[in-house]
Design a protein around this motif. Structure first.
Motif, PDB file in Angstrom:
ATOM      1  N   LYS A 313       0.831  -1.212   0.000  1.00  0.00           N
ATOM      2  CA  LYS A 313       0.000   0.000   0.000  1.00  0.00           C
ATOM      3  C   LYS A 313       0.860   1.254   0.000  1.00  0.00           C
ATOM      4  O   LYS A 313       0.375   2.343   0.326  1.00  0.00           O
ATOM      5  CB  LYS A 313      -0.918  -0.027   1.223  1.00  0.00           C
ATOM      6  CG  LYS A 313      -2.007  -1.086   1.090  1.00  0.00           C
ATOM      7  CD  LYS A 313      -2.864  -1.154   2.321  1.00  0.00           C
ATOM      8  CE  LYS A 313      -3.915  -2.248   2.156  1.00  0.00           C
ATOM      9  NZ  LYS A 313      -4.557  -2.563   3.414  1.00  0.00           N
ATOM     10  N   LEU A 314       2.150   1.089  -0.332  1.00  0.00           N
ATOM     11  CA  LEU A 314       3.048   2.229  -0.310  1.00  0.00           C
ATOM     12  C   LEU A 314       2.516   3.352  -1.203  1.00  0.00           C
ATOM     13  O   LEU A 314       2.024   3.108  -2.296  1.00  0.00           O
ATOM     14  CB  LEU A 314       4.416   1.772  -0.830  1.00  0.00           C
ATOM     15  CG  LEU A 314       5.514   2.817  -0.817  1.00  0.00           C
ATOM     16  CD1 LEU A 314       6.801   2.210  -0.308  1.00  0.00           C
ATOM     17  CD2 LEU A 314       5.701   3.391  -2.208  1.00  0.00           C
ATOM     18  N   ARG A 315       2.591   4.584  -0.709  1.00  0.00           N
ATOM     19  CA  ARG A 315       2.088   5.735  -1.477  1.00  0.00           C
ATOM     20  C   ARG A 315       3.157   6.814  -1.557  1.00  0.00           C
ATOM     21  O   ARG A 315       3.816   7.113  -0.569  1.00  0.00           O
ATOM     22  CB  ARG A 315       0.848   6.319  -0.805  1.00  0.00           C
ATOM     23  CG  ARG A 315      -0.360   5.420  -0.862  1.00  0.00           C
ATOM     24  CD  ARG A 315      -1.499   6.057  -0.109  1.00  0.00           C
ATOM     25  NE  ARG A 315      -2.046   7.180  -0.850  1.00  0.00           N
ATOM     26  CZ  ARG A 315      -3.036   7.066  -1.719  1.00  0.00           C
ATOM     27  NH1 ARG A 315      -3.583   5.897  -1.945  1.00  0.00           N
ATOM     28  NH2 ARG A 315      -3.493   8.110  -2.359  1.00  0.00           N
ATOM     29  N   LEU A 316       3.316   7.402  -2.713  1.00  0.00           N
ATOM     30  CA  LEU A 316       4.179   8.563  -2.882  1.00  0.00           C
ATOM     31  C   LEU A 316       3.297   9.706  -3.378  1.00  0.00           C
ATOM     32  O   LEU A 316       2.241   9.456  -3.963  1.00  0.00           O
ATOM     33  CB  LEU A 316       5.277   8.271  -3.910  1.00  0.00           C
ATOM     34  CG  LEU A 316       6.359   7.255  -3.519  1.00  0.00           C
ATOM     35  CD1 LEU A 316       7.340   7.073  -4.659  1.00  0.00           C
ATOM     36  CD2 LEU A 316       7.102   7.695  -2.273  1.00  0.00           C
ATOM     37  N   ALA A 338       8.071   5.432  -9.676  1.00  0.00           N
ATOM     38  CA  ALA A 338       8.749   5.048  -8.427  1.00  0.00           C
ATOM     39  C   ALA A 338       7.806   4.248  -7.539  1.00  0.00           C
ATOM     40  O   ALA A 338       8.199   3.239  -6.926  1.00  0.00           O
ATOM     41  CB  ALA A 338       9.240   6.290  -7.707  1.00  0.00           C
ATOM     42  N   THR A 339       6.540   4.682  -7.481  1.00  0.00           N
ATOM     43  CA  THR A 339       5.552   3.961  -6.656  1.00  0.00           C
ATOM     44  C   THR A 339       5.395   2.528  -7.156  1.00  0.00           C
ATOM     45  O   THR A 339       5.402   1.573  -6.371  1.00  0.00           O
ATOM     46  CB  THR A 339       4.179   4.674  -6.714  1.00  0.00           C
ATOM     47  OG1 THR A 339       4.363   6.011  -6.310  1.00  0.00           O
ATOM     48  CG2 THR A 339       3.172   3.994  -5.815  1.00  0.00           C
ATOM     49  N   MET A 340       5.273   2.391  -8.490  1.00  0.00           N
ATOM     50  CA  MET A 340       5.086   1.043  -9.046  1.00  0.00           C
ATOM     51  C   MET A 340       6.295   0.159  -8.749  1.00  0.00           C
ATOM     52  O   MET A 340       6.145  -1.028  -8.455  1.00  0.00           O
ATOM     53  CB  MET A 340       4.833   1.131 -10.550  1.00  0.00           C
ATOM     54  CG  MET A 340       3.437   1.653 -10.856  1.00  0.00           C
ATOM     55  SD  MET A 340       3.099   1.762 -12.612  1.00  0.00           S
ATOM     56  CE  MET A 340       2.832   0.041 -13.022  1.00  0.00           C
ATOM     57  N   PRO A 345       8.564  -5.052  -4.074  1.00  0.00           N
ATOM     58  CA  PRO A 345       9.872  -5.295  -3.465  1.00  0.00           C
ATOM     59  C   PRO A 345      10.494  -6.609  -3.916  1.00  0.00           C
ATOM     60  O   PRO A 345      11.715  -6.735  -3.991  1.00  0.00           O
ATOM     61  CB  PRO A 345       9.577  -5.300  -1.950  1.00  0.00           C
ATOM     62  CG  PRO A 345       8.108  -5.469  -1.835  1.00  0.00           C
ATOM     63  CD  PRO A 345       7.499  -4.938  -3.074  1.00  0.00           C
ATOM     64  N   SER A 346       9.639  -7.598  -4.244  1.00  0.00           N
ATOM     65  CA  SER A 346      10.191  -8.887  -4.670  1.00  0.00           C
ATOM     66  C   SER A 346      10.934  -8.738  -5.994  1.00  0.00           C
ATOM     67  O   SER A 346      11.928  -9.417  -6.246  1.00  0.00           O
ATOM     68  CB  SER A 346       9.083  -9.929  -4.788  1.00  0.00           C
ATOM     69  OG  SER A 346       8.138  -9.499  -5.726  1.00  0.00           O
ATOM     70  N   THR A 347      10.477  -7.814  -6.836  1.00  0.00           N
ATOM     71  CA  THR A 347      11.179  -7.569  -8.101  1.00  0.00           C
ATOM     72  C   THR A 347      12.568  -7.020  -7.811  1.00  0.00           C
ATOM     73  O   THR A 347      13.565  -7.448  -8.394  1.00  0.00           O
ATOM     74  CB  THR A 347      10.392  -6.553  -8.957  1.00  0.00           C
ATOM     75  OG1 THR A 347       9.126  -7.104  -9.247  1.00  0.00           O
ATOM     76  CG2 THR A 347      11.129  -6.249 -10.246  1.00  0.00           C
ATOM     77  N   LEU A 388      13.277  -4.367 -14.696  1.00  0.00           N
ATOM     78  CA  LEU A 388      12.927  -3.007 -14.281  1.00  0.00           C
ATOM     79  C   LEU A 388      12.020  -2.319 -15.298  1.00  0.00           C
ATOM     80  O   LEU A 388      11.722  -1.131 -15.162  1.00  0.00           O
ATOM     81  CB  LEU A 388      14.212  -2.185 -14.096  1.00  0.00           C
ATOM     82  CG  LEU A 388      15.091  -2.665 -12.927  1.00  0.00           C
ATOM     83  CD1 LEU A 388      16.492  -2.100 -13.050  1.00  0.00           C
ATOM     84  CD2 LEU A 388      14.466  -2.283 -11.599  1.00  0.00           C
ATOM     85  N   GLY A 389      11.571  -3.061 -16.299  1.00  0.00           N
ATOM     86  CA  GLY A 389      10.778  -2.444 -17.360  1.00  0.00           C
ATOM     87  C   GLY A 389       9.286  -2.690 -17.253  1.00  0.00           C
ATOM     88  O   GLY A 389       8.561  -2.504 -18.235  1.00  0.00           O
TER      89      GLY A 389
END
Lengths: 558, 272
Positions: A313-316, A338-340, A345-347, A388-389
């Motif tokens: 649920k991280l929000r920027l 950046a949010t995506m 985090p597993s990526t 990262l794409g």
């Protein structure tokens, strides 16, 4: 309307009909396929040949030695390595875990999505549809086992007699079939979710243990982990094929066990539910699309846990009040990207593991070969770059998303570039830093790799925005059915730019030195890659004034 | 009979060989429209759901539901987006495991692995999965021939005509519009025999004329003996097709199609 029925076709007839009807309108065939592969790969081979010549010349001018680059070790003297036995046991364990995990995700008995949709509802014996998939699915673990066990057995056996190697391969195949059977039984009984989780964790952690052991050995001095201390790993069931290569016969019991289990699965094939087959088909389709995008993260996710569910649920901040309209839009886009990235985090963890893989190779006794490390470094760099794409690929698949902001298409594309470029620069620093810690390369090579980072970010975009295979063009016949025109060319968009950007680093790694000219060459290549990767192609439909004849973003900028 | 399904000079022929007819007891099944027009008291349930709880990973998506549908009957499931209508239907036809409760189809527990189930039940969900290299008529031929339909070509031609796809018969699915692909999926349920038809929002992506035409046809088939289970958001479609309705939400409400149409309009099950 009244429908009269008489007799039905068998599953076999329906399979044959589907296959032949598809092939009936393909144009070209094997020669066209070979031609396409030939054209695409020729460029890469030419590049590699030129690089090889450059390496030989560089080694000569640097006076590194007369030893062939093919045989040279990249590890500096005085650095401790992990024993070959521990390394082989770890690799076999990781591969077996990966195989089981993949088998459980993909089925192992699998059909395609259209097959499940159009075949499974027919009132004919389902075995006719399921059985061919089961028999075909045995081929992959068989090939994988032979490809892994034979070289390992040849390299590690005390007396590699042909008979022993053949029996070791048989034992490896037995092990792979046993895992296949376990996965098959789990599919039939709809169980074993915990097993898949455990296997996924083992696959991810295993390469790290090699790097950790090597790093520990470098600082532990006399307390370093010795081959004797890890000798027990030889008796892990996954290492049994290597025991057979050394003359033991009892591990061949695995083959009998595997055949028994496979027979049990074969007899019960019709118990697999339609829902299970559809889930496997969906996993297969996801894996195939990941394979086509050559995204290691998507591929590993597709082969293990399935699509990301986005629990984070991280929000920027997305709304910015200061600055011009353009700068606010750019900030919003950057923040979105950046949010995506941070919501997966597993990526990021997988990208980090990829940075450790070349080091894990360098950590193993006798495997610190410069060319081997260079090849693995290239592959890992490409997989990390494509991982990262995800955002860029989403935008490529949904062009309307990029048109949401009042920005020219070129600016939007360059905003896509920022995150991969920064991340790949850090990745290059971590990867070459770990190699340096294990005695491979030099600080100069580390700096050169950091210069290559932004170029690798451009490779991310080239791979993400590659043109999709065109099903509207006449398809090409292949032994497995029709494939779309341009599939191979599309597949190679991305790896090509990664290779070009990394050439100076790879050449210097293999050569054993970094000449001063390498730095401006690397910076120039990275800049050219940036221009190439962020170039916006005019959409095809623009030529005939279609829906996207005037891209919204461009129109807005006017 | 031969069905020419190839293109150009590479014609393929799907030959029906003289085989022994249906292996099921009683020989070939009567087509759905020829089902005996029995009185309501004699009619058996085609679908019976008892205290069925549908959901995912142990989490229910709606209230517990019990209902039955027999031949000559059409049950519509209505309710707001996300209420769980499609989940209930998928559970009824065995594509999802129920959290609790049971479903019987023609008196037997639901199991889509059995021949009887696949012979009797035609299901159309919004699956956008097609063989990219096969044409529209070839897709339909697979279904029709797989069900042992006589005169495959005539049946397919009639359905292509009904669904306005005659000109697209030799097109491949990914060259069609999404609405045309939807028509093709729907046609696949009509080129085969069926005693229970399950449709998930069939009106989606169809134009108004096609919706009306489909609704009228479905009603005629229900009157002729078909049992129909349909999820819909379209009040006109609902009142034309359904003989009864369920409003799906946290609790389940049984109602007439007319009241259900009002409930759809207001998203309130108590609306009149």
């Amino acid at each position: 309307m009244s429908i009269q029925t008489r007799e039905r076709f068998s599953a076999r007839e329906i399979r044959q009909y589907t296959f032949r009807a598809g092939l009936s309108r393909t144009q070209g065939g094997l020669m066209e396929l070979i031609s396409e592969v030939y054209t695409s790969i020729l460029g890469g081979l030419t590049l590699l040949a030129m690089a090889g010549a450059l390496i030989v010349a560089l080694r000569h001018s640097l006076g590194v030695g007369t030893e062939s680059a093919l045989a040279v070790t990249a590890v500096a003297p005085g650095f401790h390595s992990v024993a070959l036995l521990q390394a082989s046991a770890t690799v076999l364990l990781a591969l077996a875990a990966a195989l089981l995990s993949v088998e459980m995700t993909m089925g192992p008995v699998a059909m395609t999505l259209p097959q499940t949709a159009w075949w499974l509802g027919l009132p004919v014996r389902r075995r006719g549809f399921i059985q061919p998939g089961f028999l075909k699915s045995l081929l992959w673990p068989t090939i994988a086992a032979i490809l892994v066990v034979v070289p390992l057995a040849l390299g590690m056996a005390d007396h590699p007699a042909a008979g022993n190697i053949a029996l070791a391969a048989l034992c490896g195949v037995g092990l792979a079939w046993l895992l296949h059977g376990v996965a098959g039984w789990c599919q039939i009984t709809n169980s074993g979710a915990w097993l898949k989780t455990v296997m996924g964790a083992v696959t991810l952690v295993a390469p790290l243990t090699l790097v950790a052991t090597a790093l520990y050995n470098n600082v532990a001095g006399s307390g370093a982990v010795t081959a004797t201390q890890t000798a027990w790993m030889e008796y892990l069931p996954t290492s049994w094929p290597l025991l057979v290569a050394d003359g033991a016969r009892w591990p061949l019991l695995l083959v009998a066990l595997a055949l028994g289990l496979l027979t049990l699965v074969y007899v019960n094939l019709e118990r697999i539910t339609t829902a299970q087959l559809k889930a496997s088909a969906a996993a297969g389709a996801y894996a195939a699309s990941s394979l086509l995008s050559m995204d290691a993260t998507e591929l590993s996710r597709s082969l293990s846990t399935g699509p990301a569910v986005g629990r984070s649920k991280l929000r920027l901040p997305m709304v910015f009040k200061k600055g011009s309209a353009t700068s606010r839009s750019v900030k919003t886009l950057l923040s979105t990207h950046a949010t995506m990235a941070l919501r997966s985090p597993s990526t990021l963890l997988r990208v980090l593991v990829l940075a450790a893989v070349p080091a894990s190779l360098a950590a193993v006794e006798f495997l610190g070969n410069a060319i081997l490390i260079a090849v693995v470094l290239f592959l890992c760099a490409y997989f990390a770059a494509t991982a990262l794409g995800a955002t860029a690929r989403f935008a490529a698949g949904n062009p309307a998303v990029d048109a949401l902001m009042p920005l020219p298409a070129k600016v939007v594309r360059r905003v896509h570039y920022v995150l991969p470029a920064v991340a790949m620069t850090i990745w290059a620093a971590v990867c070459l830093g770990l190699l340096l810690a294990l005695g491979v390369g030099s600080p100069a090579l580390l700096i050169l790799a950091i210069f290559a980072g932004p170029g690798l970010g451009a490779a991310t975009l080239r791979a993400a925005f590659r043109p999709a295979p065109d099903w509207n063009m006449p398809a090409v016949a292949s032994p497995t059915g029709p494939i779309p025109t341009g599939a191979i060319r599309s597949f190679l968009s991305g790896p090509d730019l990664t290779l070009i950007v990394l050439l100076p680093v790879l050449i210097c790694l293999i050569s054993g030195g970094v000449p001063a000219v390498a730095f401006p060459a690397q910076l120039t290549l990275s800049y050219l890659a940036f221009l190439w990767g962020t170039h916006v192609r005019k959409p095809k439909s623009a030529k005939d004034g279609g829906l996207f004849g005037t891209p919204a973003a461009t129109a807005a900028a006017k | 009979m031969k069905l020419n399904v190839g293109g150009g000079g590479a014609s393929l022929y799907f030959e029906v060989m003289s085989k022994v007819s249906d292996s099921s007891p009683g020989g070939p099944r009567l087509p759905s429209s020829a089902a005996s027009p029995s009185t309501p008291a004699q009619r058996k349930d085609v679908v019976r759901a008892e205290k069925l709880q549908a959901g995912y990973s142990g989490n229910p998506v709606c209230g517990v539901v019990s209902f039955s549908v027999h031949s000559h009957q059409s049950l519509a499931l209505v309710g707001p987006n996300g209420a769980g209508k499609s989940t209930v239907v998928k559970t009824v036809v065995g594509q999802l495991e129920p959290l609790s409760g049971t479903t019987l189809i023609n008196g037997a527990e639901v199991d889509d692995r059995t021949l009887d189930f696949r012979r009797e039940v035609a299901v159309v969900f919004d699956d956008d999965a097609f063989f990219p290299a096969l044409t529209v008529e070839e897709h339909l031929a697979i279904v029709s021939a797989g069900h042992g339909v006589e005169d495959v070509e005539d049946v397919i031609a009639a359905e292509l005509e009904f669904f306005g796809l005659s000109e697209q018969a030799k097109s491949r699915p990914y060259n069609l519009s999404s609405g045309q692909r939807r028509r093709m999926l729907l046609a696949s349920a009509f080129v085969r025999p069926r005693s229970l038809l399950v449709l998930d929002e069939p009106e989606q992506r169809l134009d108004t004329a096609m919706r009306h035409k489909l609704a009228t046809r479905l009603r005629a088939e229900v009157d002729a003996g078909l049992a129909l289970l349909v999820v819909t958001h379209d009040p006109d479609f609902l009142t034309t097709v359904a003989t009864k309705a369920l409003f799906v939400a946290d609790t389940i409400h049984v109602m007439t199609p007319q009241r259900a149409a009002a409930a759809i309009a207001s998203e309130n099950p108590y609306a009149e």
